[in-house]
Design an enzyme around this catalytic site. Structure first.
Site, PDB file in Angstrom:
ATOM      1  N   THR A  52       0.513   8.238  -7.119  1.00  9.37           N
ATOM      2  CA  THR A  52       0.048   7.791  -5.799  1.00  9.37           C
ATOM      3  C   THR A  52       0.898   6.637  -5.302  1.00  9.37           C
ATOM      4  O   THR A  52       1.268   5.764  -6.086  1.00  9.37           O
ATOM      5  CB  THR A  52      -1.411   7.297  -5.921  1.00  9.37           C
ATOM      6  OG1 THR A  52      -2.226   8.419  -6.209  1.00  9.37           O
ATOM      7  CG2 THR A  52      -1.907   6.616  -4.654  1.00  9.37           C
ATOM      8  N   GLY A 100      -3.412   5.916 -10.691  1.00  5.58           N
ATOM      9  CA  GLY A 100      -3.905   6.394 -11.979  1.00  5.58           C
ATOM     10  C   GLY A 100      -5.213   7.141 -11.828  1.00  5.58           C
ATOM     11  O   GLY A 100      -5.505   7.683 -10.764  1.00  5.58           O
TER      12      GLY A 100
END
Ligand code: SD4
Length: 341
Positions: free
Chosen positions: A196, A248
């Site tokens: 991300t 994560g």
């Protein structure tokens, strides 16, 4: 007498964790940036930062910088964890999550949105053109189309092939961090799993904004939303204090409202690095099993000091200011990387 801060500190310092750090006490305590500046998660943040820098270096607003910056990985066909070409859910649908926050505390977000290539710009439109903070699913897509965004198929042949490979052995069962085990997610130079992009910028006026955008966990249950579009989890910005973002396993971040926690710890006087470390520690204290997963936090305070911390080694972040536009820094962590991570 024990004051509130020392009680809080004591509760964050799990002795078992402190006894077994991989590199916990080494390395710089934090990095001082020159203002204006932009920082973002992972090595692919370099290209995103450079785009953001085109705005910041001309005296532009941090909000415009972060939107411009994260659109780079959103459009990158080789990046299978953000935007177009992101890996789909277990039913083959690409669903995107993104949020944005400005210096006034305004926020906008889209969750589980399909068919729109730049979710960050839709998140900004939610912030600026509606009385709401978050739109989800079909409603988000409908709103985007009303705003003039183009409806397009985001599943690429390459992503479809990877999904079909997964289907052969996965028994239709999503798993946190499964990407680490065999499917080789990620982009060249990035980690193999969660990638991300979270970006934080401070402009020449000293104002802060942040953006976070992702296709979320690969092969997730249809409808799953991660931390990235959740204000306070995947991103939080307070113009008086600083900003934080995460990458994560989103479930761990959501359960601890991680980015808000990092900003609040900075408000209480912690450095960005110490605050990120404490937020990771909070996850591990509640769920020691999370040590086999990855979560990384990146934070910046109002003065331009940057810090980061992760559960496992392997997380890195990119920095850009007038002195250097392509600096990549390895994040400190509590544990060695799980094989494949
Ligand atoms: C999520 N946090 O959806 C995101 C995934 C991620 O780097 O960060 N990837 O849980």
């Amino acid at each position: 007498m024990t004051d509130r801060r020392s009680i809080l500190k004591a509760s964050l310092l799990a002795p078992a964790l402190l006894a077994r750090p991989a590199s916990a006490a080494t390395g710089p305590a934090g990095i001082q940036m020159k203002l204006p500046c932009v920082v973002s998660t992972w090595p692919f943040g370099v290209a995103a930062n450079k785009a953001a820098w085109t705005v910041l270096s001309k005296g532009g607003r941090a909000l415009d910088a972060v939107e411009t910056g994260v659109k780079i990985p959103e459009a990158d066909m080789k990046n299978h964890t953000v935007g177009r070409a992101g890996y789909p859910d277990r039913d083959g649908h690409v669903t995107l999550d993104a949020c944005i926050m400005d210096e006034h505390g305004n926020a906008g977000s889209v969750a589980a949105m399909e068919f729109i290539a730049h979710p960050i710009s839709v998140a900004r439109a939610v912030m600026e053109k509606t009385p709401h903070v978050m739109l989800a699913g079909e409603g988000a897509t409908q709103f985007a189309i009303e705003q003039g965004f183009k409806r397009e198929e985001l599943l690429t042949p390459e992503s479809k092939k990877a999904w079909q490979e997964w289907l052969k052995t996965a028994k239709y069962k999503p798993e946190a961090n499964i990407e680490t085990k065999s499917y080789g997610l990620g982009v060249p130079g990035g980690a193999k799993n969660h990638d991300t992009i979270g970006m934080l910028a401070i402009d020449a006026k000293g104002n802060l904004s942040g953006a976070c955008t992702t296709s979320g966990m690969a092969w997730k249950v249809r409808g799953r939303v991660g931390d990235s579009p959740i204000i306070g989890a995947g991103l939080y910005v307070d113009n008086e204090v600083g900003g934080a973002t995460s990458t994560g396993v989103g479930e761990e971040v959501m359960r601890s409202v991680g980015s808000f926690l990092v900003v609040e710890l900075m408000r209480q006087g912690m450095s960005p690095q110490a605050a990120c470390k404490a937020a990771v520690e909070r996850i591990l204290k509640k769920n020691p099993g999370a040590k086999t997963e990855q979560v990384g936090y990146l934070a910046i305070n109002k003065k331009g000091e940057v810090g980061a911390w992760a559960i496992q080694k392997g997380f890195s972040y990119s920095l850009c200011d007038q002195t250097s536009q392509d600096r990549i820094v390895p994040g400190q962590a509590f544990f060695e990387a799980t094989p494949g991570n």
